[in-house]
Scaffold this motif. Structure first.
Motif, PDB file in Angstrom:
ATOM      1  N   LYS A  49      10.221  -3.091   8.032  1.00 30.15           N
ATOM      2  CA  LYS A  49       9.456  -3.855   7.052  1.00 30.15           C
ATOM      3  C   LYS A  49       8.581  -2.991   6.165  1.00 30.15           C
ATOM      4  N   CYS A  50       7.957  -1.948   6.714  1.00 27.63           N
ATOM      5  CA  CYS A  50       7.041  -1.181   5.870  1.00 27.63           C
ATOM      6  C   CYS A  50       7.774  -0.160   5.016  1.00 27.63           C
ATOM      7  N   ALA A  51       9.013   0.207   5.369  1.00 21.97           N
ATOM      8  CA  ALA A  51       9.741   1.218   4.597  1.00 21.97           C
ATOM      9  C   ALA A  51      10.852   0.628   3.751  1.00 21.97           C
ATOM     10  N   SER A  52      11.017  -0.701   3.790  1.00 22.86           N
ATOM     11  CA  SER A  52      12.107  -1.305   3.019  1.00 22.86           C
ATOM     12  C   SER A  52      11.664  -1.669   1.610  1.00 22.86           C
ATOM     13  N   LEU A  53      10.402  -1.437   1.281  1.00 25.97           N
ATOM     14  CA  LEU A  53       9.867  -1.860  -0.006  1.00 25.97           C
ATOM     15  C   LEU A  53       9.577  -0.675  -0.914  1.00 25.97           C
ATOM     16  N   GLY A  54      10.303  -0.578  -2.007  1.00 26.35           N
ATOM     17  CA  GLY A  54       9.925   0.287  -3.110  1.00 26.35           C
ATOM     18  C   GLY A  54      10.069   1.786  -2.967  1.00 26.35           C
ATOM     19  N   LEU A  55      10.278   2.305  -1.768  1.00 29.54           N
ATOM     20  CA  LEU A  55      10.339   3.754  -1.592  1.00 29.54           C
ATOM     21  C   LEU A  55      11.598   4.338  -2.233  1.00 29.54           C
ATOM     22  N   ASN A  56      11.461   5.572  -2.707  1.00 35.88           N
ATOM     23  CA  ASN A  56      12.604   6.297  -3.262  1.00 35.88           C
ATOM     24  C   ASN A  56      13.009   7.377  -2.257  1.00 35.88           C
ATOM     25  N   LEU A  57      14.162   7.166  -1.610  1.00 37.78           N
ATOM     26  CA  LEU A  57      14.624   8.099  -0.575  1.00 37.78           C
ATOM     27  C   LEU A  57      16.016   8.637  -0.910  1.00 37.78           C
ATOM     28  N   THR A  58      16.224   8.974  -2.165  1.00 33.08           N
ATOM     29  CA  THR A  58      17.529   9.485  -2.588  1.00 33.08           C
ATOM     30  C   THR A  58      17.809  10.881  -2.044  1.00 33.08           C
ATOM     31  N   CYS A  59      16.823  11.479  -1.371  1.00 34.52           N
ATOM     32  CA  CYS A  59      17.076  12.766  -0.713  1.00 34.52           C
ATOM     33  C   CYS A  59      18.069  12.590   0.433  1.00 34.52           C
ATOM     34  N   ASP A 103       2.399   9.497   2.940  1.00 34.64           N
ATOM     35  CA  ASP A 103       2.769  10.424   1.872  1.00 34.64           C
ATOM     36  C   ASP A 103       3.213  11.775   2.440  1.00 34.64           C
ATOM     37  N   GLU A 104       2.540  12.230   3.491  1.00 31.72           N
ATOM     38  CA  GLU A 104       2.909  13.497   4.128  1.00 31.72           C
ATOM     39  C   GLU A 104       4.311  13.434   4.727  1.00 31.72           C
ATOM     40  N   VAL A 105       4.627  12.310   5.368  1.00 29.09           N
ATOM     41  CA  VAL A 105       5.959  12.133   5.956  1.00 29.09           C
ATOM     42  C   VAL A 105       7.029  12.163   4.865  1.00 29.09           C
ATOM     43  N   LEU A 106       6.788  11.447   3.779  1.00 34.02           N
ATOM     44  CA  LEU A 106       7.765  11.394   2.685  1.00 34.02           C
ATOM     45  C   LEU A 106       7.974  12.783   2.078  1.00 34.02           C
ATOM     46  N   THR A 107       6.895  13.512   1.878  1.00 37.30           N
ATOM     47  CA  THR A 107       7.000  14.863   1.310  1.00 37.30           C
ATOM     48  C   THR A 107       7.830  15.779   2.208  1.00 37.30           C
ATOM     49  N   LYS A 108       7.590  15.699   3.507  1.00 34.77           N
ATOM     50  CA  LYS A 108       8.318  16.546   4.452  1.00 34.77           C
ATOM     51  C   LYS A 108       9.804  16.203   4.455  1.00 34.77           C
ATOM     52  N   MET A 109      10.120  14.915   4.415  1.00 31.65           N
ATOM     53  CA  MET A 109      11.526  14.500   4.413  1.00 31.65           C
ATOM     54  C   MET A 109      12.231  14.964   3.142  1.00 31.65           C
ATOM     55  N   LYS A 110      11.518  14.913   2.035  1.00 27.88           N
ATOM     56  CA  LYS A 110      12.134  15.249   0.751  1.00 27.88           C
ATOM     57  C   LYS A 110      12.240  16.756   0.504  1.00 27.88           C
ATOM     58  N   THR A 111      11.313  17.536   1.052  1.00 27.06           N
ATOM     59  CA  THR A 111      11.250  18.960   0.679  1.00 27.06           C
ATOM     60  C   THR A 111      11.685  19.924   1.774  1.00 27.06           C
ATOM     61  N   VAL A 131       0.824  -1.212   0.000  1.00 28.65           N
ATOM     62  CA  VAL A 131       0.000   0.000   0.000  1.00 28.65           C
ATOM     63  C   VAL A 131       0.857   1.261   0.000  1.00 28.65           C
ATOM     64  N   ALA A 132       2.034   1.210   0.614  1.00 27.36           N
ATOM     65  CA  ALA A 132       2.891   2.389   0.691  1.00 27.36           C
ATOM     66  C   ALA A 132       3.382   2.831  -0.685  1.00 27.36           C
ATOM     67  N   LEU A 133       3.344   1.935  -1.661  1.00 29.18           N
ATOM     68  CA  LEU A 133       3.881   2.255  -2.988  1.00 29.18           C
ATOM     69  C   LEU A 133       2.801   2.661  -3.986  1.00 29.18           C
ATOM     70  N   ALA A 134       1.545   2.611  -3.583  1.00 29.74           N
ATOM     71  CA  ALA A 134       0.461   2.887  -4.528  1.00 29.74           C
ATOM     72  C   ALA A 134       0.556   4.299  -5.102  1.00 29.74           C
ATOM     73  N   SER A 135       0.744   5.281  -4.241  1.00 26.94           N
ATOM     74  CA  SER A 135       0.847   6.674  -4.712  1.00 26.94           C
ATOM     75  C   SER A 135       2.070   6.872  -5.577  1.00 26.94           C
ATOM     76  N   GLN A 136       3.169   6.209  -5.226  1.00 29.34           N
ATOM     77  CA  GLN A 136       4.396   6.341  -6.009  1.00 29.34           C
ATOM     78  C   GLN A 136       4.207   5.785  -7.418  1.00 29.34           C
ATOM     79  N   TRP A 137       3.538   4.637  -7.539  1.00 29.39           N
ATOM     80  CA  TRP A 137       3.248   4.081  -8.862  1.00 29.39           C
ATOM     81  C   TRP A 137       2.379   5.057  -9.673  1.00 29.39           C
ATOM     82  N   LYS A 138       1.364   5.601  -9.035  1.00 30.21           N
ATOM     83  CA  LYS A 138       0.460   6.523  -9.737  1.00 30.21           C
ATOM     84  C   LYS A 138       1.213   7.769 -10.197  1.00 30.21           C
ATOM     85  N   ASP A 139       2.049   8.339  -9.332  1.00 27.84           N
ATOM     86  CA  ASP A 139       2.823   9.531  -9.694  1.00 27.84           C
ATOM     87  C   ASP A 139       3.777   9.251 -10.846  1.00 27.84           C
TER      88      ASP A 139
END
Length: 566
Positions: A466-476, A446-454, A72-80
């Motif tokens: 376990k929930c953050a080791s899948l698919g997330l892009n954290l190159t920030c 999504d709010e947490v990821l946006t804050k970390m990135k921006t 579920v954590a990757l659904a928005s990322q796939w859509k974007d």
């Protein structure tokens, strides 16, 4: 978007697998994490859309959409990613209580994205009432496909029952613990002989049981070469023609000594546990001398040692005066069958009798308590001891962070209570921190990821492993801290590759924090064995094949508790 050369080759592979003259088509894209499996899949979707002829049917409704199943954590990322890289494409996230029940509505979209848990929920309905199961999808893609590694789980069964003649598995870790996990993916794909359990058993499983591991791996490798494509960062970095380059990555394994008071507490708990197990403890039997389930109880013992190695406060979270307990946090009543070979899955399905002390497993009269009187007496003094105010691991963490305070850093731990302890400590030291854990809904994540990135002032993200080791892009971020080791090295590698992936422009430092002379050091040694298995199967590593054992058994648990000579 312009594809890298390896991504162009990946697209050609996917297109070739869809053009096969077979009823079922598809394959496995198993590139290292962070090499662009998502963009290669999107390229396939836009390059091979169904025609009107393809969608004509007599018996069943055919959908033009590609169904993408992901955490579920990757659904928005796939859509974007789909909407930004494929202009004009229509994308729907099929998730949440207000999701449509109309197959006609789903038929309007080119891509439908849903989660594994939603698929299970829809499968639990009568199939005739779920839009996911009413028609035949143009193709189905499982992202992080290793999630269905146990073919006996409802999640794997639900995915396999979806209808499509084109099926793909995306995963950077096709094998994590044992070779049987591959067979679960074959069952979903339906494209080779090893989807048949009888053929798998006779040609692979039985050979391994007979210690003919190399022969079994050779047969498996021959089949995988046809249906699987895998490239690693190391190989692409070394290639002059790949057009691919990543900055340097350094792994720092930090061995930490307990403070004297912490060591005393750890040794006291360890001695109590080993005494409770006793010399007559049989890891193969179902009963201990206390009348409980031996293997499950030993997993609980192991969990307690891991907790005190992280921070002594985790033990006191078991106290009934707290609103939540480690028991409710870390145990479930899952009915999934792990088959006895996967420590990770066994921990996920762990449950114990609530009338037993959670440390020594002795019976307690008051079921509202989690600890017996003896264990409470043993553990309470540290709360009043000034010598236990500090923690060696936390102090080392603060030392690492203080070297470059403005450097964006991801800290992983599987214990969410530990993340809460760290959150309080780091905020008191002036760090601006966000936390990403499994109990958050999709919008909160999504709010947490946006804050970390921006937000340049938010420099630390505390992540549930376990929930953050899948698919997330954290190159920030460019620094990763693994607060405690995990049995499954694939989960650790996936976590690191949230940061070390395409798009990363800075050198990456990874810190593994391991308490010396503790259960953590033994777990890190176990990781090496599992990595050898993964390399032997997925990468065809001949050196790894020589080190390979057939499967991970209860003997490993015995080794973790007592050492190899017991």
């Amino acid at each position: 978007v312009k594809l890298f050369p390896h991504q162009v080759n990946g697209l050609r592979f996917l297109q070739k697998r869809e053009s096969m003259d077979e009823i079922f088509k598809g394959g496995m894209l198993c590139d290292d994490m962070g090499l662009g499996k998502t963009v290669q899949t999107l390229a396939l979707i836009v390059s091979n859309k169904p025609t009107e002829t393809d969608l004509k049917t007599i018996d069943e409704l055919k959908l033009k959409a590609t169904l993408i199943i992901c955490p579920v954590a990757l659904a928005s990322q796939w859509k974007d990613e789909a909407e930004s890289k494929c202009p004009g494409i229509k994308v729907l996230i099929f998730h949440g209580p207000k999701r449509t029940d109309s197959i006609t509505e789903l038929g309007k979209y080119d891509i439908v994205i849903t989660s594994y848990l939603t698929v299970v929920s829809e499968f639990d309905k009568a199939k005739s009432s779920s839009p996911l199961y009413k028609g035949v999808w143009w193709r189905i893609v499982l992202d992080e496909a290793h999630i269905i590694k146990n073919k006996k789980t409802k999640m794997a069964i639900a995915c396999c029952n979806l209808k499509s003649f084109k099926r793909f598995c995306l995963t950077g870790t096709p094998v994590q613990n044992n070779i049987d996990e591959l067979q679960s993916l074959f069952v979903f794909l339906r494209i080779n002989k090893y989807a048949n359990i009888d053929v798998w058993t006779s040609e692979i499983k039985n050979l391994i049981k007979e210690s003919q591991t190399e022969k079994a791996l050779n047969l498996l490798s021959k089949e995988l070469k046809q249906m699987m494509l895998r490239r690693t960062k190391a190989v692409l970095n070394a290639s002059n023609n790949s057009g691919f380059e990543l900055p340097q990555k350094k792994i720092h394994r930090i061995l930490i000594k307990f403070y004297p008071s912490e060591r005393k507490l750890y040794r006291a708990i360890e001695a109590k546990i080993l005494n409770n197990i006793g010399d007559d403890f049989d890891f193969k039997s179902s009963e201990t001398k206390n009348g409980g389930t031996s293997y499950i109880y030993t997993l609980v013992y192991l969990l307690r040692l891991r907790q005190v190695a992280c921070h002594w406060k985790l033990l006191f979270e078991n106290n009934p005066d707290n609103e939540e307990t480690v028991h409710t946090e870390l145990t479930t009543n899952s009915k999934s069958d792990s088959g006895g070979n996967d420590l990770d899955q066994l921990f996920d399905s762990l449950s114990i009798n609530t009338n037993n002390c959670e440390i020594c497993m002795s019976k307690i009269e008051n079921s509202s308590n989690k600890l017996c009187a003896n264990c409470l007496n043993m553990l309470k003094p540290p709360l009043e001891s000034k010598s236990l105010i500090s923690n060696a691991k936390v102090d080392k963490l603060l030392s690492i962070l203080s070297e470059q305070k403005t450097r964006k850093t991801i800290i992983f731990s599987e214990f969410t209570k530990m993340l809460s302890i760290l959150e309080t400590t780091l905020k008191s030291q002036g760090f601006k921190v966000v936390k990403y854990i499994g109990s958050m809904n999709r919008l909160q994540r999504d709010e947490v990821l946006t804050k970390m990135k921006t937000d340049p002032n938010t420099t630390i993200m505390l992540c549930s492993l376990k929930c953050a080791s899948l698919g997330l892009n954290l190159t920030c971020a460019s620094r990763v801290i693994l607060y405690n080791p995990h049995y499954n090295p694939a989960i650790i590698d996936q976590a690191i590759d949230r940061v070390y992936r395409l798009g990363q422009t800075q050198a990456v430092d990874v810190y593994e924090l391991i308490v010396d002379d503790s259960i953590e050091l033994k777990i890190s040694e176990l990781q090496d064995k599992k990595r050898a298995l993964a390399r032997a199967v997925a990468d065809g590593d001949e050196t790894a094949k020589l080190k390979l054992v057939s499967k991970l058994t209860r003997e490993e648990l015995k080794t973790l508790m007592f050492g190899p000579d017991r």
